[in-house]
Design a protein around this motif. Structure first.
Motif, mmCIF file in Angstrom:
data_model
loop_
_atom_site.group_PDB
_atom_site.id
_atom_site.type_symbol
_atom_site.label_atom_id
_atom_site.label_comp_id
_atom_site.label_asym_id
_atom_site.label_seq_id
_atom_site.Cartn_x
_atom_site.Cartn_y
_atom_site.Cartn_z
ATOM 1 N N ALA A 84 0.831 -1.210 0.000
ATOM 2 C CA ALA A 84 0.000 0.000 0.000
ATOM 3 C C ALA A 84 0.866 1.261 0.000
ATOM 4 N N SER A 85 0.220 2.368 -0.329
ATOM 5 C CA SER A 85 0.895 3.656 -0.213
ATOM 6 C C SER A 85 1.194 3.906 1.266
ATOM 7 N N PRO A 86 2.137 4.791 1.561
ATOM 8 C CA PRO A 86 2.462 5.028 2.981
ATOM 9 C C PRO A 86 1.248 5.418 3.832
ATOM 10 N N LEU A 87 0.387 6.276 3.311
ATOM 11 C CA LEU A 87 -0.785 6.692 4.086
ATOM 12 C C LEU A 87 -1.752 5.527 4.289
ATOM 13 N N ALA A 88 -2.032 4.790 3.219
ATOM 14 C CA ALA A 88 -2.936 3.641 3.336
ATOM 15 C C ALA A 88 -2.347 2.580 4.267
ATOM 16 N N ALA A 89 -1.038 2.376 4.214
ATOM 17 C CA ALA A 89 -0.378 1.411 5.090
ATOM 18 C C ALA A 89 -0.526 1.825 6.552
ATOM 19 N N PHE A 90 -0.307 3.094 6.832
ATOM 20 C CA PHE A 90 -0.444 3.607 8.199
ATOM 21 C C PHE A 90 -1.871 3.410 8.707
ATOM 22 N N ILE A 91 -2.834 3.782 7.882
ATOM 23 C CA ILE A 91 -4.244 3.637 8.267
ATOM 24 C C ILE A 91 -4.581 2.170 8.501
ATOM 25 N N ASN A 92 -4.093 1.283 7.624
ATOM 26 C CA ASN A 92 -4.351 -0.140 7.756
ATOM 27 C C ASN A 92 -3.809 -0.687 9.078
ATOM 28 N N VAL A 93 -2.601 -0.307 9.424
ATOM 29 C CA VAL A 93 -2.007 -0.778 10.683
ATOM 30 C C VAL A 93 -2.796 -0.241 11.878
ATOM 31 N N MET A 94 -3.103 1.035 11.858
ATOM 32 C CA MET A 94 -3.836 1.630 12.985
ATOM 33 C C MET A 94 -5.213 0.993 13.157
ATOM 34 N N LEU A 95 -5.911 0.759 12.050
ATOM 35 C CA LEU A 95 -7.240 0.164 12.143
ATOM 36 C C LEU A 95 -7.170 -1.280 12.624
ATOM 37 N N ASN A 96 -6.285 -2.083 12.039
ATOM 38 C CA ASN A 96 -6.197 -3.492 12.435
ATOM 39 C C ASN A 96 -5.757 -3.656 13.879
ATOM 40 N N VAL A 97 -4.727 -2.938 14.278
ATOM 41 C CA VAL A 97 -4.210 -3.105 15.641
ATOM 42 C C VAL A 97 -5.106 -2.393 16.656
ATOM 43 N N GLY A 98 -5.414 -1.133 16.412
ATOM 44 C CA GLY A 98 -6.222 -0.365 17.360
ATOM 45 C C GLY A 98 -7.618 -0.924 17.539
ATOM 46 N N LEU A 99 -8.306 -1.126 16.416
ATOM 47 C CA LEU A 99 -9.656 -1.669 16.511
ATOM 48 C C LEU A 99 -9.641 -3.131 16.943
ATOM 49 N N GLY A 100 -8.573 -3.861 16.598
ATOM 50 C CA GLY A 100 -8.453 -5.255 17.034
ATOM 51 C C GLY A 100 -8.436 -5.374 18.547
ATOM 52 N N ILE A 101 -7.673 -4.514 19.189
ATOM 53 C CA ILE A 101 -7.619 -4.518 20.656
ATOM 54 C C ILE A 101 -8.975 -4.149 21.236
ATOM 55 N N LEU A 102 -9.637 -3.178 20.629
ATOM 56 C CA LEU A 102 -10.975 -2.805 21.092
ATOM 57 C C LEU A 102 -11.968 -3.954 20.912
ATOM 58 N N CYS A 103 -11.819 -4.715 19.826
ATOM 59 C CA CYS A 103 -12.711 -5.850 19.597
ATOM 60 C C CYS A 103 -12.474 -6.973 20.602
ATOM 61 N N VAL A 104 -11.233 -7.208 20.992
ATOM 62 C CA VAL A 104 -10.961 -8.190 22.046
ATOM 63 C C VAL A 104 -11.655 -7.738 23.329
ATOM 64 N N PHE A 105 -11.537 -6.465 23.662
ATOM 65 C CA PHE A 105 -12.190 -5.915 24.843
ATOM 66 C C PHE A 105 -13.710 -6.043 24.720
ATOM 67 N N ALA A 106 -14.257 -5.766 23.538
ATOM 68 C CA ALA A 106 -15.707 -5.870 23.336
ATOM 69 C C ALA A 106 -16.177 -7.310 23.494
ATOM 70 N N GLY A 107 -15.429 -8.258 22.945
ATOM 71 C CA GLY A 107 -15.793 -9.668 23.101
ATOM 72 C C GLY A 107 -15.790 -10.093 24.547
ATOM 73 N N ARG A 108 -14.779 -9.645 25.273
ATOM 74 C CA ARG A 108 -14.690 -9.937 26.703
ATOM 75 C C ARG A 108 -15.859 -9.297 27.443
ATOM 76 N N SER A 109 -16.198 -8.075 27.084
ATOM 77 C CA SER A 109 -17.311 -7.367 27.732
ATOM 78 C C SER A 109 -18.641 -8.067 27.490
ATOM 79 N N VAL A 110 -18.850 -8.547 26.276
ATOM 80 C CA VAL A 110 -20.079 -9.286 25.979
ATOM 81 C C VAL A 110 -20.121 -10.573 26.800
ATOM 82 N N ALA A 111 -19.001 -11.260 26.918
ATOM 83 C CA ALA A 111 -18.948 -12.482 27.718
ATOM 84 C C ALA A 111 -19.280 -12.192 29.176
ATOM 85 N N ILE A 112 -18.755 -11.106 29.703
ATOM 86 C CA ILE A 112 -19.035 -10.718 31.094
ATOM 87 C C ILE A 112 -20.518 -10.437 31.252
#
Length: 118
Positions: A84-112
Motif C-alpha cells: 500500500a501507499s504510505p498513508l494507506a499502510a499507516f491507516i491499515n495498521v492503525m485500524l487493524n491493531v487499534g480496533l483489534g484490541i478494542l474488539c478483544v475488549f468488546a468480546g470480553r465485555s459481551v462475555a461478562i
C-alpha cells in the motif's frame, strides 16, 4: 480425539470462512473485517474459557487455535500493508491493531455481560 485433528478441523472451517468473506469483501476492508471479527470472537472465547470455565481445553483448541487462527490472517494483513501507499499502510495498521484490541475488549465485555458477572 487427537489435539492436532481438533485444530485441523477448526482450521479447515476457519480458512473456508475467510475465503467466503474475502470473496464478498475483497482487499483491505475484507481482511480488516475478518481480523476484527476474529479479535472479538477470541476475546469472548478466552474470557468464557478462563474465567467462567464454559469451554473445555479441546473446545478452545478447535475454535481458538483452529478456527480463529485460520480465519484471521496476519500474513495477508502484512502483505497488503507492504504494497500500500504510505498513508494507506499507516491507516491499515492503525485500524487493524487499534480496533483489534478494542474488539478483544468488546468480546470480553459481551462475555461478562452474558455471564452476569461485573
Amino acid at each position: 480425539m487427537e489435539p492436532y485433528l481438533l485444530v485441523s478441523a477448526g482450521g479447515f472451517a476457519g480458512a473456508c470462512s475467510r475465503y467466503v468473506v474475502s470473496g464478498l469483501i475483497p482487499d483491505m476492508p475484507g481482511i480488516l473485517i475478518v481480523n476484527l471479527l476474529g479479535c472479538f470472537l477470541l476475546g469472548f472465547l478466552m474470557y468464557e474459557s478462563i474465567y467462567i470455565g464454559a469451554f473445555s481445553q479441546h473446545t478452545r483448541m478447535v475454535y481458538g487455535v483452529g478456527f480463529i487462527g485460520a480465519f484471521t490472517t496476519f500474513s495477508t494483513f502484512s502483505y497488503q500493508t507492504y504494497i500500500a501507499s504510505p498513508l494507506a499502510a499507516f491507516i491499515n495498521v492503525m485500524l487493524n491493531v487499534g480496533l483489534g484490541i478494542l474488539c478483544v475488549f468488546a468480546g470480553r465485555s459481551v462475555a461478562i455481560r452474558l455471564s452476569g458477572l461485573r
